[in-house]
Design a protein around this motif. Structure first.
Motif, PDB file in Angstrom:
ATOM      1  N   ILE A  38      17.062   6.951   9.396  1.00 39.47           N
ATOM      2  CA  ILE A  38      16.711   7.550   8.107  1.00 39.47           C
ATOM      3  C   ILE A  38      15.250   7.956   8.039  1.00 39.47           C
ATOM      4  O   ILE A  38      14.872   8.841   7.278  1.00 39.47           O
ATOM      5  CB  ILE A  38      17.054   6.564   6.960  1.00 39.47           C
ATOM      6  CG1 ILE A  38      16.988   7.290   5.607  1.00 39.47           C
ATOM      7  CG2 ILE A  38      16.127   5.359   6.989  1.00 39.47           C
ATOM      8  CD1 ILE A  38      17.506   6.450   4.466  1.00 39.47           C
ATOM      9  N   VAL A  39      14.385   7.348   8.856  1.00 43.44           N
ATOM     10  CA  VAL A  39      12.964   7.678   8.801  1.00 43.44           C
ATOM     11  C   VAL A  39      12.725   9.128   9.204  1.00 43.44           C
ATOM     12  O   VAL A  39      11.794   9.780   8.720  1.00 43.44           O
ATOM     13  CB  VAL A  39      12.152   6.722   9.699  1.00 43.44           C
ATOM     14  CG1 VAL A  39      12.478   6.954  11.166  1.00 43.44           C
ATOM     15  CG2 VAL A  39      10.666   6.891   9.470  1.00 43.44           C
ATOM     16  N   ALA A  40      13.570   9.667  10.093  1.00 42.76           N
ATOM     17  CA  ALA A  40      13.388  11.044  10.537  1.00 42.76           C
ATOM     18  C   ALA A  40      13.735  12.046   9.443  1.00 42.76           C
ATOM     19  O   ALA A  40      13.333  13.208   9.513  1.00 42.76           O
ATOM     20  CB  ALA A  40      14.244  11.310  11.772  1.00 42.76           C
ATOM     21  N   LEU A  41      14.487  11.617   8.430  1.00 39.34           N
ATOM     22  CA  LEU A  41      14.866  12.515   7.351  1.00 39.34           C
ATOM     23  C   LEU A  41      13.805  12.589   6.269  1.00 39.34           C
ATOM     24  O   LEU A  41      13.870  13.443   5.394  1.00 39.34           O
ATOM     25  CB  LEU A  41      16.194  12.049   6.736  1.00 39.34           C
ATOM     26  CG  LEU A  41      17.377  11.945   7.705  1.00 39.34           C
ATOM     27  CD1 LEU A  41      18.598  11.397   6.983  1.00 39.34           C
ATOM     28  CD2 LEU A  41      17.681  13.296   8.337  1.00 39.34           C
ATOM     29  N   LYS A  42      12.815  11.704   6.322  1.00 36.20           N
ATOM     30  CA  LYS A  42      11.766  11.681   5.318  1.00 36.20           C
ATOM     31  C   LYS A  42      10.612  12.586   5.712  1.00 36.20           C
ATOM     32  O   LYS A  42      10.421  12.871   6.897  1.00 36.20           O
ATOM     33  CB  LYS A  42      11.278  10.243   5.122  1.00 36.20           C
ATOM     34  CG  LYS A  42      12.353   9.301   4.591  1.00 36.20           C
ATOM     35  CD  LYS A  42      11.807   7.899   4.399  1.00 36.20           C
ATOM     36  CE  LYS A  42      12.882   6.967   3.853  1.00 36.20           C
ATOM     37  NZ  LYS A  42      12.357   5.595   3.646  1.00 36.20           N
ATOM     38  N   PRO A  43       9.823  13.037   4.752  1.00 38.23           N
ATOM     39  CA  PRO A  43       8.689  13.915   5.085  1.00 38.23           C
ATOM     40  C   PRO A  43       7.534  13.144   5.711  1.00 38.23           C
ATOM     41  O   PRO A  43       7.597  11.929   5.870  1.00 38.23           O
ATOM     42  CB  PRO A  43       8.294  14.494   3.721  1.00 38.23           C
ATOM     43  CG  PRO A  43       8.735  13.453   2.740  1.00 38.23           C
ATOM     44  CD  PRO A  43       9.984  12.854   3.316  1.00 38.23           C
ATOM     45  N   HIS A  44       6.487  13.881   6.064  1.00 41.10           N
ATOM     46  CA  HIS A  44       5.239  13.320   6.588  1.00 41.10           C
ATOM     47  C   HIS A  44       5.431  12.635   7.939  1.00 41.10           C
ATOM     48  O   HIS A  44       4.876  11.577   8.202  1.00 41.10           O
ATOM     49  CB  HIS A  44       4.616  12.336   5.593  1.00 41.10           C
ATOM     50  CG  HIS A  44       4.492  12.883   4.207  1.00 41.10           C
ATOM     51  ND1 HIS A  44       3.745  14.007   3.908  1.00 41.10           N
ATOM     52  CD2 HIS A  44       5.053  12.476   3.042  1.00 41.10           C
ATOM     53  CE1 HIS A  44       3.838  14.252   2.606  1.00 41.10           C
ATOM     54  NE2 HIS A  44       4.617  13.351   2.065  1.00 41.10           N
ATOM     55  N   CYS A  45       6.251  13.232   8.805  1.00 41.14           N
ATOM     56  CA  CYS A  45       6.392  12.757  10.175  1.00 41.14           C
ATOM     57  C   CYS A  45       5.650  13.715  11.095  1.00 41.14           C
ATOM     58  O   CYS A  45       5.790  14.930  10.977  1.00 41.14           O
ATOM     59  CB  CYS A  45       7.866  12.671  10.589  1.00 41.14           C
ATOM     60  SG  CYS A  45       8.780  11.329   9.826  1.00 41.14           S
ATOM     61  N   SER A  46       4.876  13.179  11.995  1.00 38.76           N
ATOM     62  CA  SER A  46       4.088  14.016  12.900  1.00 38.76           C
ATOM     63  C   SER A  46       4.884  14.324  14.164  1.00 38.76           C
ATOM     64  O   SER A  46       6.045  13.929  14.323  1.00 38.76           O
ATOM     65  CB  SER A  46       2.784  13.303  13.258  1.00 38.76           C
ATOM     66  OG  SER A  46       3.070  12.196  14.098  1.00 38.76           O
ATOM     67  N   LYS A  47       4.228  15.009  15.094  1.00 38.97           N
ATOM     68  CA  LYS A  47       4.830  15.316  16.382  1.00 38.97           C
ATOM     69  C   LYS A  47       5.112  14.032  17.152  1.00 38.97           C
ATOM     70  O   LYS A  47       4.356  13.066  17.082  1.00 38.97           O
ATOM     71  CB  LYS A  47       3.883  16.216  17.189  1.00 38.97           C
ATOM     72  CG  LYS A  47       4.344  16.512  18.592  1.00 38.97           C
ATOM     73  CD  LYS A  47       3.311  17.343  19.338  1.00 38.97           C
ATOM     74  CE  LYS A  47       3.713  17.525  20.788  1.00 38.97           C
ATOM     75  NZ  LYS A  47       2.713  18.307  21.556  1.00 38.97           N
ATOM     76  N   ILE A  48       6.205  14.026  17.909  1.00 39.73           N
ATOM     77  CA  ILE A  48       6.586  12.864  18.696  1.00 39.73           C
ATOM     78  C   ILE A  48       5.883  12.896  20.047  1.00 39.73           C
ATOM     79  O   ILE A  48       5.864  13.929  20.720  1.00 39.73           O
ATOM     80  CB  ILE A  48       8.109  12.824  18.908  1.00 39.73           C
ATOM     81  CG1 ILE A  48       8.835  12.592  17.581  1.00 39.73           C
ATOM     82  CG2 ILE A  48       8.494  11.722  19.892  1.00 39.73           C
ATOM     83  CD1 ILE A  48      10.336  12.523  17.717  1.00 39.73           C
ATOM     84  N   SER A  49       5.301  11.774  20.437  1.00 41.98           N
ATOM     85  CA  SER A  49       4.795  11.592  21.790  1.00 41.98           C
ATOM     86  C   SER A  49       5.842  10.814  22.570  1.00 41.98           C
ATOM     87  O   SER A  49       6.264   9.728  22.155  1.00 41.98           O
ATOM     88  CB  SER A  49       3.467  10.831  21.780  1.00 41.98           C
ATOM     89  OG  SER A  49       2.454  11.568  21.141  1.00 41.98           O
ATOM     90  N   THR A  50       6.283  11.361  23.693  1.00 44.94           N
ATOM     91  CA  THR A  50       7.306  10.739  24.526  1.00 44.94           C
ATOM     92  C   THR A  50       6.648  10.184  25.779  1.00 44.94           C
ATOM     93  O   THR A  50       5.943  10.903  26.484  1.00 44.94           O
ATOM     94  CB  THR A  50       8.399  11.755  24.900  1.00 44.94           C
ATOM     95  OG1 THR A  50       8.962  12.311  23.690  1.00 44.94           O
ATOM     96  CG2 THR A  50       9.500  11.095  25.695  1.00 44.94           C
ATOM     97  N   ILE A  51       6.872   8.906  26.057  1.00 43.17           N
ATOM     98  CA  ILE A  51       6.198   8.197  27.158  1.00 43.17           C
ATOM     99  C   ILE A  51       7.254   7.666  28.106  1.00 43.17           C
ATOM    100  O   ILE A  51       8.138   6.900  27.710  1.00 43.17           O
ATOM    101  CB  ILE A  51       5.337   7.041  26.611  1.00 43.17           C
ATOM    102  CG1 ILE A  51       4.280   7.579  25.641  1.00 43.17           C
ATOM    103  CG2 ILE A  51       4.687   6.272  27.743  1.00 43.17           C
ATOM    104  CD1 ILE A  51       3.550   6.507  24.875  1.00 43.17           C
ATOM    105  N   LEU A  52       7.172   8.073  29.365  1.00 40.08           N
ATOM    106  CA  LEU A  52       8.123   7.629  30.379  1.00 40.08           C
ATOM    107  C   LEU A  52       7.669   6.332  31.035  1.00 40.08           C
ATOM    108  O   LEU A  52       6.516   5.925  30.926  1.00 40.08           O
ATOM    109  CB  LEU A  52       8.287   8.703  31.455  1.00 40.08           C
ATOM    110  CG  LEU A  52       8.905  10.039  31.050  1.00 40.08           C
ATOM    111  CD1 LEU A  52       9.081  10.914  32.282  1.00 40.08           C
ATOM    112  CD2 LEU A  52      10.229   9.852  30.344  1.00 40.08           C
ATOM    113  N   ASN A  53       8.630   5.717  31.737  1.00 45.52           N
ATOM    114  CA  ASN A  53       8.364   4.551  32.599  1.00 45.52           C
ATOM    115  C   ASN A  53       7.716   3.392  31.855  1.00 45.52           C
ATOM    116  O   ASN A  53       6.859   2.684  32.402  1.00 45.52           O
ATOM    117  CB  ASN A  53       7.481   4.963  33.789  1.00 45.52           C
ATOM    118  CG  ASN A  53       8.101   6.096  34.599  1.00 45.52           C
ATOM    119  OD1 ASN A  53       9.270   6.040  34.959  1.00 45.52           O
ATOM    120  ND2 ASN A  53       7.318   7.133  34.870  1.00 45.52           N
TER     121      ASN A  53
END
Length: 407
Positions: free
Chosen positions: A383-398
């Motif tokens: 549900i957090v993704a449906l709310k406003p004020h979310c920034s760009k996602i940083s994806t970290i491998l390994n």
């Protein structure tokens, strides 16, 4: 009367208990004494959640689960099952989620004459790990990760362990520069097992400080070539690498990779023999054990047609070689007209790309440089993704789970 009867009954029960009690040196009592080595081996096979629960069973178990040999064994085993870590800002807090890094091989597969790709039949729900507190400011980012630990880039740096949910502020010495814009990197010396912070101010002064020492101080480190870091960095074998733009204009190639040896605290500049790199869609990766710069190339951000690699074959002679992977013709179907950027490469040789925002359909795309296959997986953040004020996602491998506590 009732008091006497009650006392007599209690005495009767106590005598009965004394008669039926076993001596301490009975075989049954000795069978409970499990060797510590065996306990460590069993605990190392548990999940992070089960390890946390076992710490609450007894003081003995808690002390065993804090031993150095246990934490090292758990880290070694968990390195064989790495995870992908996702982090983004939501209402001023930095949230952390994760999924297993190895994609599910049982998802739907669509075959083509020469190549094929897989598309997940259903989204994967990311597991919530933890969040940074709210008082770090809305603009901070995270450093290139050291297995198990993450550090934020801010005026008030903080280290966190997403596996245990713990976070701790870093006590840095008083800065020797009055500049406001300071770029920090969290680095690790695997030989001396020391954590350090590398700091670059906007007046191009490099300083380094060792964490955990009683009197931490900043030490100035010289770099002969003035440059501008481009926020593309990676830690590998005790060296911090980051992509940079040269500012001296003495060569025709404006790009270089800067290598900072954490133990020796020395810089080395590696000029890249490319006049063009798509910086917005580029990354530093470990390609077949070597350092490489990789970027999406093509006619515009939405029309990338190939992956181009610049691989460092010889660090002493600074010899690079170029490799180009043509993307398959169904690439546009997988990308779905969204902004794609390169995350890194897995130990299996898969170059991983991702979209950038949690409110839109968020995809992870694996491209195998061996079989030229692609896998697209959709990730959900609840549900957090449906709310406003979310920034760009940083994806970290390994990302590797680490049970060590921040005492």
């Amino acid at each position: 009367m009732f008091g006497i009867l009650g006392f007599s009954a209690a005495m009767g029960k106590r005598q009965k208990q004394q008669v039926t009690a076993r001596p301490r040196n009975s075989p049954r009592e000795n069978s409970k004494e499990i060797p510590i080595d065996l306990l460590i081996d069993v605990f190392s096979r548990l999940s992070m959640r089960d390890v946390a629960r076992c710490r609450c069973v007894s003081k003995l178990w808690s002390s065993i689960l804090r031993r150095r040999d246990f934490t090292q064994l758990f880290l070694k085993i968990s390195s064989t099952r790495p995870r992908i870590l996702f982090t983004f800002l939501h209402n001023g807090r930095r949230l952390f989620y994760s999924i297993p890094q190895v994609p599910d091989p049982d998802r739907n597969k669509y075959s083509f004459p020469t190549r094929f790709y897989w598309v997940s039949s259903s989204p994967i729900s990311a597991y919530y790990q933890m969040h940074f507190p709210k008082d770090l400011g809305p603009s901070y980012t995270v450093c290139a990760p050291i297995p198990g630990l993450i550090c934020c880039k801010s005026k008030k740096p903080m280290i966190c362990n997403p596996s245990t949910g713990e976070s701790k502020y870093i006590s840095l010495p008083r800065a020797t520069t009055k500049r406001l814009n300071v770029n920090t990197s969290f680095v690790y010396d695997p030989i001396d097992k020391l954590f350090k912070v590398l700091c670059l101010s906007d007046d191009f002064v490099f300083q380094v400080s060792t964490l955990g020492t009683e009197e931490a101080t900043w030490r100035t480190v010289d770099c002969l070539i003035p440059h501008l870091p481009l926020r593309k960095e990676m830690c590998m074998d005790g060296v911090l690498y980051y992509l940079a733009m040269r500012l001296d204009h003495e060569t025709s190639t404006p790009y270089m990779v800067v290598a900072f040896d954490v133990r020796l605290e020395r810089f080395k500049c590696l000029p890249v023999n490319r006049s063009y790199i798509n910086i917005a869609c580029s990354a530093l990766i470990k390609y077949q054990g070597k350092l490489a710069v990789v970027w999406l190339d093509g006619n515009g951000i939405q029309q990338h047609q190939q992956l181009e690699l610049c691989v460092l074959n010889d660090g002493d002679e600074v010899a690079w070689s170029g490799i180009i992977y043509e993307l398959p013709y169904f690439w546009y179907n997988l990308a779905a007209d969204t902004y794609i950027y390169i995350v890194g490469v897995t130990t299996a040789g898969e170059i991983v790309m991702a979209t950038s925002h949690p409110r839109e359909p968020f995809y992870i795309i694996y491209f195998s440089t061996v079989t030229h296959t692609m896998i697209r997986v959709e990730i959900e953040f609840g549900i957090v993704a449906l709310k406003p004020h979310c920034s760009k996602i940083s994806t970290i491998l390994n990302h590797v789970e680490d049970v060590e506590l921040m005492d």
